[in-house]
Design a protein around this motif. Structure first.
Motif, mmCIF file in Angstrom:
data_model
loop_
_atom_site.group_PDB
_atom_site.id
_atom_site.type_symbol
_atom_site.label_atom_id
_atom_site.label_comp_id
_atom_site.label_asym_id
_atom_site.label_seq_id
_atom_site.Cartn_x
_atom_site.Cartn_y
_atom_site.Cartn_z
ATOM 1 N N GLY A 28 -5.016 12.541 28.567
ATOM 2 C CA GLY A 28 -4.839 13.974 28.322
ATOM 3 C C GLY A 28 -4.035 14.693 29.391
ATOM 4 O O GLY A 28 -3.824 15.901 29.309
ATOM 5 N N SER A 80 2.186 11.369 27.530
ATOM 6 C CA SER A 80 2.896 11.112 26.264
ATOM 7 C C SER A 80 3.775 12.303 25.887
ATOM 8 O O SER A 80 4.854 12.118 25.319
ATOM 9 C CB SER A 80 1.904 10.832 25.129
ATOM 10 O OG SER A 80 1.208 9.634 25.399
ATOM 11 N N THR A 81 3.325 13.491 26.203
ATOM 12 C CA THR A 81 4.140 14.679 25.924
ATOM 13 C C THR A 81 5.419 14.628 26.752
ATOM 14 O O THR A 81 6.514 14.883 26.245
ATOM 15 C CB THR A 81 3.327 15.950 26.233
ATOM 16 O OG1 THR A 81 2.138 15.920 25.457
ATOM 17 C CG2 THR A 81 4.126 17.201 25.918
HETATM 18 N N1 LIG Z 1 0.353 17.317 18.568
HETATM 19 C C1 LIG Z 1 -0.509 17.909 19.400
HETATM 20 N N2 LIG Z 1 -1.047 19.115 19.089
HETATM 21 C C2 LIG Z 1 -1.910 19.735 19.923
HETATM 22 N N3 LIG Z 1 -2.324 19.225 21.110
HETATM 23 C C3 LIG Z 1 -1.831 18.023 21.454
HETATM 24 C C4 LIG Z 1 -0.905 17.305 20.629
HETATM 25 N N4 LIG Z 1 -0.594 16.138 21.250
HETATM 26 C C5 LIG Z 1 -1.293 16.129 22.399
HETATM 27 N N5 LIG Z 1 -2.034 17.253 22.527
HETATM 28 C C6 LIG Z 1 -2.880 17.613 23.669
HETATM 29 O O1 LIG Z 1 -2.034 17.722 24.800
HETATM 30 C C7 LIG Z 1 -2.705 17.221 25.966
HETATM 31 C C8 LIG Z 1 -1.848 16.142 26.596
HETATM 32 O O2 LIG Z 1 -1.790 15.039 25.710
HETATM 33 P P1 LIG Z 1 -0.891 13.747 26.000
HETATM 34 O O3 LIG Z 1 -1.072 12.818 24.846
HETATM 35 O O4 LIG Z 1 0.477 14.185 26.354
HETATM 36 O O5 LIG Z 1 -1.595 13.174 27.301
HETATM 37 P P2 LIG Z 1 -1.615 11.690 27.885
HETATM 38 O O6 LIG Z 1 -1.620 11.826 29.349
HETATM 39 O O7 LIG Z 1 -0.520 10.906 27.280
HETATM 40 O O8 LIG Z 1 -3.006 11.172 27.406
HETATM 41 P P3 LIG Z 1 -3.340 9.871 26.532
HETATM 42 O O9 LIG Z 1 -3.157 8.719 27.422
HETATM 43 O O10 LIG Z 1 -4.764 10.122 26.150
HETATM 44 O O11 LIG Z 1 -2.379 9.913 25.364
HETATM 45 C C9 LIG Z 1 -4.066 16.732 25.507
HETATM 46 O O12 LIG Z 1 -4.995 17.739 25.769
HETATM 47 C C10 LIG Z 1 -3.885 16.526 24.026
HETATM 48 O O13 LIG Z 1 -5.094 16.742 23.344
#
Ligand SMILES: Nc1ncnc2c1ncn2[C@@H]1O[C@H](COP(=O)(O)OP(=O)(O)OP(=O)(O)O)[C@@H](O)[C@H]1O
Length: 240
Positions: A38, A42-43
Motif C-alpha cells: 500500500g 505499483s502506482t
Molecule cells: N485503482 C485504485 N483505486 C483506488 N485506490 C487504489 C487503486 N489502486 C491502488 N489504490 C490504493 O492506493 C494505495 C497504494 O497502492 P499501490 O498498489 O500503489 O501500493 P503498493 O506499494 O504497490 O502495494 P502492494 O504491494 O500492496 O500492491 C493503496 O492504499 C491502495 O489501496
C-alpha cells in the motif's frame, strides 16, 4: 540510462497515493524500491510505464520527457509486472515471439534474440514447452527474458518474486543483479521484502506515498543511526 522523477504526486479520486516524489536513478545500477504493502509502489510503476496518466510532475528518460516524447521514451523500458502476463497455453518461445512482434521485430530477429535470452536464463531446453509446464521461478525468468527482448536500458520489476519459494526468490534476485553488471542495465526492483535488498544497493524507501529515504543502504543506515536496513525499514515504516 538515466531516469528522473520530478515532484510526482498522484491521487485516486480524492485519495492521495503519491506525494511529491522525486528521485534520479543511476545508469547501470540496481535500485531497490522498498515499501510496505500500500506504499504506492505499483502506482509509481503505473506512472513510469504510462499505464496511469501523470497528474503532477514529470518523468525524464535519458532527458526525454514522458509527457512530450512518450513513444520514444517507452522504447527504452522493459517491465515485469506483479501479475503473470504470459499465456500459459502457448510455448515459451511463442510467448517471446508474440511480444517481439508487438515491438516490431522480424520473426528471425525475434527467434534469435529470444533464444539468446533463454540460453542466458538456462531455459533454452524448455523453449517448446507450454508455460503451464514451468514452475513459478522459471515462469518469472521467461517474463524477464521477454521484457529484455527489445533491448531496453531500464528494467522495472514490480514485486517480481511474489509467490515464489525462498530459493527461487534468491535466484531471481541474483540473476537480475548480474544483468546490471553484464548489460549495464538500470534496474528498479520494487519489493516489500527487506531480504531482497542489500546494504550496498541504492535504496528508495516509500511509505504512505512519500519517499522517506533515498541513497546507498549503508548511508541511509548511518543517517538513521540504525544497525542495518531491516532496522531502518522498521523504524521508518513500522514494517519488517
Ligand atoms: N485503482 C485504485 N483505486 C483506488 N485506490 C487504489 C487503486 N489502486 C491502488 N489504490 C490504493 O492506493 C494505495 C497504494 O497502492 P499501490 O498498489 O500503489 O501500493 P503498493 O506499494 O504497490 O502495494 P502492494 O504491494 O500492496 O500492491 C493503496 O492504499 C491502495 O489501496
Amino acid at each position: 540510462m538515466t531516469i528522473e522523477a520530478n515532484n510526482l504526486s498522484f491521487r485516486y479520486g480524492d485519495k492521495p497515493v503519491l506525494k511529491e516524489v522525486s528521485f534520479a536513478l543511476t545508469s547501470g545500477r540496481f535500485h531497490a524500491l522498498l515499501g510496505p504493502n500500500g506504499a504506492g509502489k505499483s502506482t509509481l510503476f503505473g506512472l513510469l510505464t504510462r499505464l496511469l496518466a501523470l497528474q503532477q510532475g514529470d518523468i525524464l528518460l535519458a532527458g526525454q520527457s514522458l509527457k512530450k516524447q512518450p513513444a520514444e521514451a517507452m522504447r527504452k523500458i522493459g517491465v515485469v509486472f506483479q501479475q503473470n502476463a504470459l499465456d500459459l497455453d502457448l510455448t515459451v518461445r511463442q510467448n517471446l515471439q508474440y511480444h517481439a512482434a508487438l515491438h516490431g521485430l522480424s520473426r528471425k530477429e525475434a527467434r534469435a534474440r529470444g533464444d539468446r535470452e533463454l540460453e542466458r536464463f538456462g531455459l533454452l531446453d524448455r523453449a517448446n514447452d507450454a508455460v503451464r509446464q514451468l514452475n513459478g521461478g522459471h515462469r518469472r525468468r521467461v517474463e524477464i527474458a521477454r521484457a529484455l527482448l527489445h533491448e531496453p536500458s531500464l528494467l522495472l520489476l514490480d514485486e517480481p518474486t511474489v509467490g515464489l519459494d525462498v530459493a527461487s526468490r534468491r535466484g531471481l534476485n541474483e540473476h537480475v543483479r548480474r544483468l546490471c553488471e553484464s548489460d549495464g542495465l538500470t534496474v528498479l526492483w520494487a519489493t516489500h521484502l527487506i531480504e531482497e535488498v542489500r546494504q550496498e544497493d541504492r535504496v528508495l524507501i516509500l511509505h504512505e506515498g512519500k519517499l522517506l529515504a533515498d541513497g546507498a543502504g549503508h548511508d541511509i543506515c548511518q543517517a538513521e543511526g540504525t544497525r542495518d536496513l531491516a532496522e531502518t525499514f522498521h523504524s521508518l515504516t513500522g514494517a519488517g
